[in-house]
Design a protein around this motif. Sequence first.
Motif, PDB file in Angstrom:
ATOM      1  N   ARG A  64       0.739  -1.109   0.020  1.00 36.69           N
ATOM      2  CA  ARG A  64       0.068   0.128   0.025  1.00 36.69           C
ATOM      3  C   ARG A  64       0.868   1.237   0.113  1.00 36.69           C
ATOM      4  NH1 ARG A  64      -3.697   2.026   4.273  1.00 36.69           N
ATOM      5  NH2 ARG A  64      -2.260   1.541   5.734  1.00 36.69           N
ATOM      6  N   VAL A  87      -6.045  12.970  -2.195  1.00 37.89           N
ATOM      7  CA  VAL A  87      -6.704  13.936  -1.484  1.00 37.89           C
ATOM      8  C   VAL A  87      -5.729  15.196  -1.185  1.00 37.89           C
ATOM      9  CG1 VAL A  87      -7.917  14.439   0.509  1.00 37.89           C
ATOM     10  CG2 VAL A  87      -8.057  12.070  -0.421  1.00 37.89           C
ATOM     11  N   PHE A  89      -5.514  18.892   0.699  1.00 36.30           N
ATOM     12  CA  PHE A  89      -6.118  19.963   1.592  1.00 36.30           C
ATOM     13  C   PHE A  89      -5.490  21.347   1.129  1.00 36.30           C
ATOM     14  CE2 PHE A  89      -7.772  17.666   5.252  1.00 36.30           C
ATOM     15  CZ  PHE A  89      -7.521  16.244   4.932  1.00 36.30           C
ATOM     16  N   LYS A 100     -10.476  15.762  -4.201  1.00 39.46           N
ATOM     17  CA  LYS A 100     -10.371  14.539  -4.427  1.00 39.46           C
ATOM     18  C   LYS A 100      -9.728  14.661  -5.922  1.00 39.46           C
ATOM     19  CE  LYS A 100     -12.987  10.765  -3.121  1.00 39.46           C
ATOM     20  NZ  LYS A 100     -14.408  10.277  -3.157  1.00 39.46           N
ATOM     21  N   ASN A 193       2.519   7.826  11.725  1.00 34.15           N
ATOM     22  CA  ASN A 193       1.839   8.868  12.492  1.00 34.15           C
ATOM     23  C   ASN A 193       2.054  10.091  11.474  1.00 34.15           C
ATOM     24  OD1 ASN A 193       0.859   8.422  14.962  1.00 34.15           O
ATOM     25  ND2 ASN A 193       3.141   8.253  15.888  1.00 34.15           N
ATOM     26  N   PRO A 197      -2.919  15.343   7.989  1.00 30.27           N
ATOM     27  CA  PRO A 197      -2.725  16.655   7.822  1.00 30.27           C
ATOM     28  C   PRO A 197      -2.403  17.552   9.115  1.00 30.27           C
ATOM     29  CG  PRO A 197      -5.027  16.468   7.541  1.00 30.27           C
ATOM     30  CD  PRO A 197      -4.290  14.998   7.857  1.00 30.27           C
ATOM     31  N   ILE A 199      -3.759  20.098  11.127  1.00 27.65           N
ATOM     32  CA  ILE A 199      -5.147  20.929  11.137  1.00 27.65           C
ATOM     33  C   ILE A 199      -4.979  22.144  11.796  1.00 27.65           C
ATOM     34  CG2 ILE A 199      -7.307  20.486  12.372  1.00 27.65           C
ATOM     35  CD1 ILE A 199      -7.041  18.454  10.386  1.00 27.65           C
ATOM     36  N   LEU A 201      -7.063  24.870  13.301  1.00 25.14           N
ATOM     37  CA  LEU A 201      -8.355  25.051  14.128  1.00 25.14           C
ATOM     38  C   LEU A 201      -9.013  26.304  13.787  1.00 25.14           C
ATOM     39  CD1 LEU A 201      -7.269  23.503  17.502  1.00 25.14           C
ATOM     40  CD2 LEU A 201      -8.670  22.220  15.629  1.00 25.14           C
TER      41      LEU A 201
ATOM     42  N   GLU B  12      -8.310   2.838   9.251  1.00 25.63           N
ATOM     43  CA  GLU B  12      -7.010   2.288   8.856  1.00 25.63           C
ATOM     44  C   GLU B  12      -5.901   3.353   9.273  1.00 25.63           C
ATOM     45  OE1 GLU B  12      -6.784   0.715   4.861  1.00 25.63           O
ATOM     46  OE2 GLU B  12      -8.855   0.712   4.678  1.00 25.63           O
ATOM     47  N   PHE B  13      -6.401   4.560   9.374  1.00 24.25           N
ATOM     48  CA  PHE B  13      -5.490   5.432   9.498  1.00 24.25           C
ATOM     49  C   PHE B  13      -5.186   5.805  11.218  1.00 24.25           C
ATOM     50  CE2 PHE B  13      -4.852   5.999   5.334  1.00 24.25           C
ATOM     51  CZ  PHE B  13      -6.075   5.975   4.694  1.00 24.25           C
ATOM     52  N   THR B  15      -3.772   5.979  14.550  1.00 24.00           N
ATOM     53  CA  THR B  15      -2.194   6.181  14.876  1.00 24.00           C
ATOM     54  C   THR B  15      -1.731   5.283  16.196  1.00 24.00           C
ATOM     55  OG1 THR B  15      -2.840   7.926  16.465  1.00 24.00           O
ATOM     56  CG2 THR B  15      -2.004   8.354  14.087  1.00 24.00           C
ATOM     57  N   ASN B  17      -2.251   5.913  19.096  1.00 22.99           N
ATOM     58  CA  ASN B  17      -1.744   6.668  20.073  1.00 22.99           C
ATOM     59  C   ASN B  17      -2.671   7.003  21.106  1.00 22.99           C
ATOM     60  OD1 ASN B  17      -0.533   8.734  21.465  1.00 22.99           O
ATOM     61  ND2 ASN B  17       0.552   9.655  19.856  1.00 22.99           N
ATOM     62  N   GLU B  30     -12.776  21.879  20.185  1.00 26.97           N
ATOM     63  CA  GLU B  30     -12.121  22.029  19.012  1.00 26.97           C
ATOM     64  C   GLU B  30     -11.127  20.832  18.532  1.00 26.97           C
ATOM     65  OE1 GLU B  30     -11.698  26.537  17.925  1.00 26.97           O
ATOM     66  OE2 GLU B  30     -10.231  25.947  19.076  1.00 26.97           O
ATOM     67  N   LEU B  31     -10.542  20.209  19.535  1.00 28.58           N
ATOM     68  CA  LEU B  31      -9.985  19.244  19.653  1.00 28.58           C
ATOM     69  C   LEU B  31     -10.476  18.101  18.940  1.00 28.58           C
ATOM     70  CD1 LEU B  31      -7.384  18.896  22.379  1.00 28.58           C
ATOM     71  CD2 LEU B  31      -6.914  18.324  20.099  1.00 28.58           C
ATOM     72  N   ARG B  33     -13.411  18.194  17.222  1.00 29.55           N
ATOM     73  CA  ARG B  33     -13.328  18.628  15.682  1.00 29.55           C
ATOM     74  C   ARG B  33     -12.289  18.407  15.034  1.00 29.55           C
ATOM     75  NH1 ARG B  33     -15.545  24.277  15.306  1.00 29.55           N
ATOM     76  NH2 ARG B  33     -13.255  24.399  14.414  1.00 29.55           N
ATOM     77  N   ALA B  34     -11.190  18.483  15.444  1.00 29.32           N
ATOM     78  CA  ALA B  34      -9.812  18.184  14.567  1.00 29.32           C
ATOM     79  C   ALA B  34      -9.683  16.747  14.430  1.00 29.32           C
ATOM     80  CB  ALA B  34      -8.680  18.706  15.169  1.00 29.32           C
ATOM     81  N   THR B  37     -12.076  15.443  11.738  1.00 25.83           N
ATOM     82  CA  THR B  37     -11.341  16.059  10.348  1.00 25.83           C
ATOM     83  C   THR B  37     -10.416  15.043   9.904  1.00 25.83           C
ATOM     84  OG1 THR B  37     -11.896  18.188  10.933  1.00 25.83           O
ATOM     85  CG2 THR B  37     -10.894  17.940   8.977  1.00 25.83           C
ATOM     86  N   TYR B  38      -9.537  14.797  10.889  1.00 23.58           N
ATOM     87  CA  TYR B  38      -8.452  13.770  10.521  1.00 23.58           C
ATOM     88  C   TYR B  38      -8.914  12.465  10.143  1.00 23.58           C
ATOM     89  CZ  TYR B  38      -4.888  10.395  12.413  1.00 23.58           C
ATOM     90  OH  TYR B  38      -4.237   9.553  12.292  1.00 23.58           O
ATOM     91  N   MET B  40     -11.763  12.057   8.849  1.00 18.65           N
ATOM     92  CA  MET B  40     -12.554  12.009   7.373  1.00 18.65           C
ATOM     93  C   MET B  40     -11.416  11.618   6.524  1.00 18.65           C
ATOM     94  SD  MET B  40     -15.038  14.973   6.615  1.00 18.65           S
ATOM     95  CE  MET B  40     -14.124  16.328   6.147  1.00 18.65           C
ATOM     96  N   ILE B  41     -10.126  11.961   6.508  1.00 19.34           N
ATOM     97  CA  ILE B  41      -9.400  11.816   5.270  1.00 19.34           C
ATOM     98  C   ILE B  41      -9.336  10.312   5.096  1.00 19.34           C
ATOM     99  CG2 ILE B  41      -7.083  12.063   4.433  1.00 19.34           C
ATOM    100  CD1 ILE B  41      -6.576  13.277   7.242  1.00 19.34           C
ATOM    101  N   VAL B  44     -12.406   9.548   2.979  1.00 20.66           N
ATOM    102  CA  VAL B  44     -12.437  10.026   1.528  1.00 20.66           C
ATOM    103  C   VAL B  44     -11.423   9.076   0.824  1.00 20.66           C
ATOM    104  CG1 VAL B  44     -11.534  12.003   0.322  1.00 20.66           C
ATOM    105  CG2 VAL B  44     -12.931  12.418   2.313  1.00 20.66           C
TER     106      VAL B  44
END
Lengths: 321, 158
Positions: A64, A87, A89, A100, A193, A197, A199, A201, B12-13, B15, B17, B30-31, B33-34, B37-38, B40-41, B44
């Motif tokens: 992959r 993708v 940003f 995309k 890791n 992206p 981010i 805020l 799949e992504f 971490t 952690n 906000e965290l 939300r972040a 978003t993370y 969401m990649i 997508v």
Amino acid sequence: MFKWMLACALIFASLNVQAIDDPWLALQKTAFAARELNYQGVFVYQNGNQTRSVQITHMNNAGRELTRNVVLDGQPREVFSEGSDIVIFNAKHNKVVIEKRRGQNLFPAMLPTDLNVLKYSYTAKFGPVERIAGREAQIIDLVPNDNFRYSYRVWSDVEFGLLVKMTLMNHQNQAVEQIGFTQLSMLNTHDLNWFQPKIDLTKQYVMEEENEVHHVTNNWVVANLPPGYRKIDHIEHLVPGKTTMVNQVIFSDGIASVSLFIEPMKKGIRPKMGHKTVGSTNICANVIDGFQVIVVGEVPAQTVQQIAKAVSFNKQTTAIK
Amino acid sequence: MKEQLSALIDGEFDTNNADHLLIVAKSDGELRRAWNTYHMIGDVMRGDSVFETQMTSRIMAVLDQEPTVIAPQAVRSVQENAEKSMFKKTAFWSVAASVMAVLFVGLMLLQQQTADQNIMNPVEIAENLPSEYLTAHQTYAPNGAAYYIQNVSFTEQR
């Protein structure tokens, strides 16, 4: 004495030659190395008077392929790819637009994995060894067999076979486009890791409006296509800023590609005509039978001009559509 | 909350952690939300359409608002009947002749107009670069040495 020197030079040269003595094989290794190795670095892209630095991290995780490209100059932009899915940003004003894309050969994976198609239009030749980004790199030239394409100079890492630099050169041997590492290191980890992206805020994240793309087959034909080029795709989509569908036919000789755009002329909109060169890109506009024709490609001017003149609509079978 | 979180980290992504998770679990602002978003990649990338369900319901709502045309077929057939009987009337032919005369003059005028349109001065692309085509080429052509970089400068120009 001269003969002896010549013999010495020959022996020295043959010692210097790597295990691979066929330049096509060396290119094949280069094409795969970019996709199989794990590496991190910074490369610089230059086209015309534009320059961009990009930080890249690439990993092949059990087949992959994952890549993160961070554009370091200008507006913040990150490009993530997994296989052929891309993708982006893209920071625009107070928003980050998520776009995309599909299937691009991103640097350094710029050589196609199937090199056979290139053999018709290009001859591969070894050049000297040069130092790029602190590494020894073997030059391999892809010299075109005619004037319908530029020549490509590839620097392939002597140790790993990775493409570390590539330039596109015109017939006067001037570099019209350049892309190459300024810093490169191999990665020895499977940690993912980095594949996320940065981010912001303070910004709103939105998906780009989906641009509908249809693969079509209709009767637009180019009667006199330059040798070595073949049609690889034909799509119909809304080009940003347009209200009607535009036909885009894509031609390639295996590495160089040309897009042909066709759209009906509209009342009150002035037709576009003429020719322009932007860095390595040549653009040619023409009007044929009430249609606006525009041809764009990283190819010599005569290639886009020939295609722009030879477009026609095959009326015989229009009834089918 | 817990279910949501486990759904998020199933991606799949992930971490792996644990610290990240704890911070997200504690925060709602906000965290969080972040974090969304993370992930969401990942969605997508995998081709899951994040907005698909919303989209379907929106389309259905628009369809509901469309009026249903029940008998368009019937309306047309009545018109056709009227036209057919017209041909049988003698008065029709005399009118038709004058209509043809007007039409002829009209067509001539129209042709002149289109001819005028063709004369419309073309734009030299050397003066006015059609950057939208460059962007489309870089987006869809297979070898995009430039596309993600050049795009940036084109957006800046706008």
